[in-house]
Design a protein around this motif. Structure first.
Motif, PDB file in Angstrom:
ATOM      1  N   LYS A  30       0.824  -1.213   0.000  1.00 15.73           N
ATOM      2  CA  LYS A  30       0.000   0.000   0.000  1.00 15.73           C
ATOM      3  C   LYS A  30       0.857   1.262   0.000  1.00 15.73           C
ATOM      4  O   LYS A  30       0.524   2.239  -0.673  1.00 15.73           O
ATOM      5  CB  LYS A  30      -0.951   0.001   1.195  1.00 15.73           C
ATOM      6  N   LEU A  31       1.937   1.268   0.756  1.00 11.04           N
ATOM      7  CA  LEU A  31       2.810   2.447   0.801  1.00 11.04           C
ATOM      8  C   LEU A  31       3.491   2.677  -0.548  1.00 11.04           C
ATOM      9  O   LEU A  31       3.644   3.824  -0.984  1.00 11.04           O
ATOM     10  CB  LEU A  31       3.846   2.321   1.917  1.00 11.04           C
ATOM     11  N   LEU A  32       3.900   1.605  -1.193  1.00 14.48           N
ATOM     12  CA  LEU A  32       4.519   1.756  -2.510  1.00 14.48           C
ATOM     13  C   LEU A  32       3.510   2.229  -3.556  1.00 14.48           C
ATOM     14  O   LEU A  32       3.896   2.836  -4.568  1.00 14.48           O
ATOM     15  CB  LEU A  32       5.168   0.434  -2.956  1.00 14.48           C
ATOM     16  N   ALA A  33       2.238   1.967  -3.331  1.00 15.22           N
ATOM     17  CA  ALA A  33       1.198   2.391  -4.275  1.00 15.22           C
ATOM     18  C   ALA A  33       0.765   3.840  -4.057  1.00 15.22           C
ATOM     19  O   ALA A  33       0.060   4.412  -4.898  1.00 15.22           O
ATOM     20  CB  ALA A  33      -0.007   1.465  -4.155  1.00 15.22           C
ATOM     21  N   VAL A  53      -0.968  23.239  -1.586  1.00 17.45           N
ATOM     22  CA  VAL A  53      -0.038  22.274  -0.982  1.00 17.45           C
ATOM     23  C   VAL A  53      -0.734  21.536   0.158  1.00 17.45           C
ATOM     24  O   VAL A  53      -0.505  20.346   0.376  1.00 17.45           O
ATOM     25  CB  VAL A  53       1.232  23.010  -0.460  1.00 17.45           C
ATOM     26  N   LYS A  54      -1.604  22.207   0.887  1.00 14.16           N
ATOM     27  CA  LYS A  54      -2.351  21.592   1.994  1.00 14.16           C
ATOM     28  C   LYS A  54      -3.195  20.411   1.487  1.00 14.16           C
ATOM     29  O   LYS A  54      -3.292  19.384   2.147  1.00 14.16           O
ATOM     30  CB  LYS A  54      -3.276  22.617   2.667  1.00 14.16           C
ATOM     31  N   GLU A  55      -3.829  20.579   0.309  1.00 13.17           N
ATOM     32  CA  GLU A  55      -4.642  19.501  -0.263  1.00 13.17           C
ATOM     33  C   GLU A  55      -3.774  18.295  -0.604  1.00 13.17           C
ATOM     34  O   GLU A  55      -4.148  17.160  -0.340  1.00 13.17           O
ATOM     35  CB  GLU A  55      -5.373  19.981  -1.524  1.00 13.17           C
ATOM     36  N   VAL A  56      -2.614  18.551  -1.192  1.00 17.58           N
ATOM     37  CA  VAL A  56      -1.685  17.471  -1.552  1.00 17.58           C
ATOM     38  C   VAL A  56      -1.239  16.753  -0.287  1.00 17.58           C
ATOM     39  O   VAL A  56      -1.220  15.514  -0.218  1.00 17.58           O
ATOM     40  CB  VAL A  56      -0.469  18.029  -2.325  1.00 17.58           C
ATOM     41  N   GLN A  57      -0.883  17.552   0.717  1.00 16.68           N
ATOM     42  CA  GLN A  57      -0.461  16.973   1.989  1.00 16.68           C
ATOM     43  C   GLN A  57      -1.574  16.115   2.600  1.00 16.68           C
ATOM     44  O   GLN A  57      -1.329  15.013   3.082  1.00 16.68           O
ATOM     45  CB  GLN A  57      -0.071  18.090   2.966  1.00 16.68           C
ATOM     46  N   SER A  58      -2.803  16.566   2.566  1.00 18.84           N
ATOM     47  CA  SER A  58      -3.956  15.827   3.076  1.00 18.84           C
ATOM     48  C   SER A  58      -4.146  14.509   2.329  1.00 18.84           C
ATOM     49  O   SER A  58      -4.428  13.465   2.942  1.00 18.84           O
ATOM     50  CB  SER A  58      -5.232  16.645   2.907  1.00 18.84           C
ATOM     51  N   LEU A  59      -4.030  14.560   1.003  1.00 19.18           N
ATOM     52  CA  LEU A  59      -4.178  13.341   0.198  1.00 19.18           C
ATOM     53  C   LEU A  59      -3.117  12.304   0.564  1.00 19.18           C
ATOM     54  O   LEU A  59      -3.429  11.119   0.757  1.00 19.18           O
ATOM     55  CB  LEU A  59      -4.070  13.678  -1.285  1.00 19.18           C
ATOM     56  N   GLU A  83      -1.286  12.106   3.347  1.00 23.35           N
ATOM     57  CA  GLU A  83      -1.486  11.643   4.724  1.00 23.35           C
ATOM     58  C   GLU A  83      -2.619  10.616   4.802  1.00 23.35           C
ATOM     59  O   GLU A  83      -2.503   9.608   5.504  1.00 23.35           O
ATOM     60  CB  GLU A  83      -1.799  12.820   5.650  1.00 23.35           C
ATOM     61  N   ALA A  84      -3.710  10.857   4.101  1.00 27.54           N
ATOM     62  CA  ALA A  84      -4.849   9.936   4.125  1.00 27.54           C
ATOM     63  C   ALA A  84      -4.441   8.562   3.613  1.00 27.54           C
ATOM     64  O   ALA A  84      -4.829   7.527   4.180  1.00 27.54           O
ATOM     65  CB  ALA A  84      -6.002  10.503   3.306  1.00 27.54           C
ATOM     66  N   VAL A 115      -2.093   6.879   6.210  1.00 27.38           N
ATOM     67  CA  VAL A 115      -2.878   6.413   7.362  1.00 27.38           C
ATOM     68  C   VAL A 115      -3.642   5.141   6.998  1.00 27.38           C
ATOM     69  O   VAL A 115      -3.711   4.193   7.787  1.00 27.38           O
ATOM     70  CB  VAL A 115      -3.823   7.531   7.867  1.00 27.38           C
ATOM     71  N   GLU A 116      -4.204   5.089   5.801  1.00 24.53           N
ATOM     72  CA  GLU A 116      -4.924   3.895   5.366  1.00 24.53           C
ATOM     73  C   GLU A 116      -3.994   2.688   5.326  1.00 24.53           C
ATOM     74  O   GLU A 116      -4.350   1.581   5.763  1.00 24.53           O
ATOM     75  CB  GLU A 116      -5.549   4.116   3.986  1.00 24.53           C
ATOM     76  N   ALA A 117      -2.780   2.884   4.815  1.00 26.32           N
ATOM     77  CA  ALA A 117      -1.805   1.794   4.752  1.00 26.32           C
ATOM     78  C   ALA A 117      -1.398   1.348   6.160  1.00 26.32           C
ATOM     79  O   ALA A 117      -1.308   0.147   6.446  1.00 26.32           O
ATOM     80  CB  ALA A 117      -0.573   2.240   3.962  1.00 26.32           C
ATOM     81  N   LEU A 118      -1.187   2.308   7.043  1.00 27.87           N
ATOM     82  CA  LEU A 118      -0.777   1.965   8.406  1.00 27.87           C
ATOM     83  C   LEU A 118      -1.901   1.305   9.200  1.00 27.87           C
ATOM     84  O   LEU A 118      -1.638   0.552  10.132  1.00 27.87           O
ATOM     85  CB  LEU A 118      -0.269   3.205   9.141  1.00 27.87           C
TER      86      LEU A 118
END
Length: 157
Positions: free
Chosen positions: A109-112, A127-133, A135-136, A139-142
């Protein structure tokens, strides 16, 4: 009163064996030539009975001790079996396999993440939107590590 050789003949054994029994205390030691055949025979018979009943030590093997050790091992094995059935005890190989599967899923998942987020990041306004994407997706992978699913794990193994 008898000598050791007469006692050996009466017990139908060798003089060396009689001397060994005297040295081990099986037959009570007497003065030379003063052995009571009846008493020695009784002591010898009692000793043989103790061996036959498994109460006497024969050489390095103590039958009672060995039986107790076997019973303890059997009880320990049954206790471990019950602990596995209750889920209180697990096999380390199974735990390691499950952990490896979880890490493999997280790695995948992290590589994807770059491939999945790139198109959305390209059209993002800030940049905030990119950062949010990003991070989401991370978090899903973790959550694969945190959200261990016992039923799914048992199906995989």
């Amino acid at each position: 009163m008898s000598s050791v050789s007469e006692l050996a003949a009466h017990l139908q054994t060798s003089t060396k064996t009689v001397h060994d029994m005297i040295n081990k205390g099986i037959i009570t030691k007497q003065e030379r030539g003063k052995y009571d055949i009846d008493l020695a025979r009784k002591e010898y018979i009692l000793h043989v009975r103790e061996i036959a009943a498994g109460r006497a030590k024969v050489g390095d093997l103590d039958l009672q001790e060995e039986r107790a050790r076997l019973a303890k091992e059997q009880a320990d094995a049954k206790e471990m079996e019950n602990a596995v059935e209750r889920g209180d005890l697990v096999y380390i190989e199974n735990v390691a396999k499950q952990f490896e599967l979880q890490l493999t899923k997280v790695r995948t998942k992290l590589l994807a993440v770059p491939t999945k987020v790139a198109p959305e990041a390209h059209i993002a306004a800030t940049v905030k939107e990119v950062q949010s994407l990003i991070e989401a997706e991370i978090v899903e992978a973790l959550n694969e590590l945190v959200g261990y699913d016992k039923e799914a794990a048992s199906e995989e193994t």
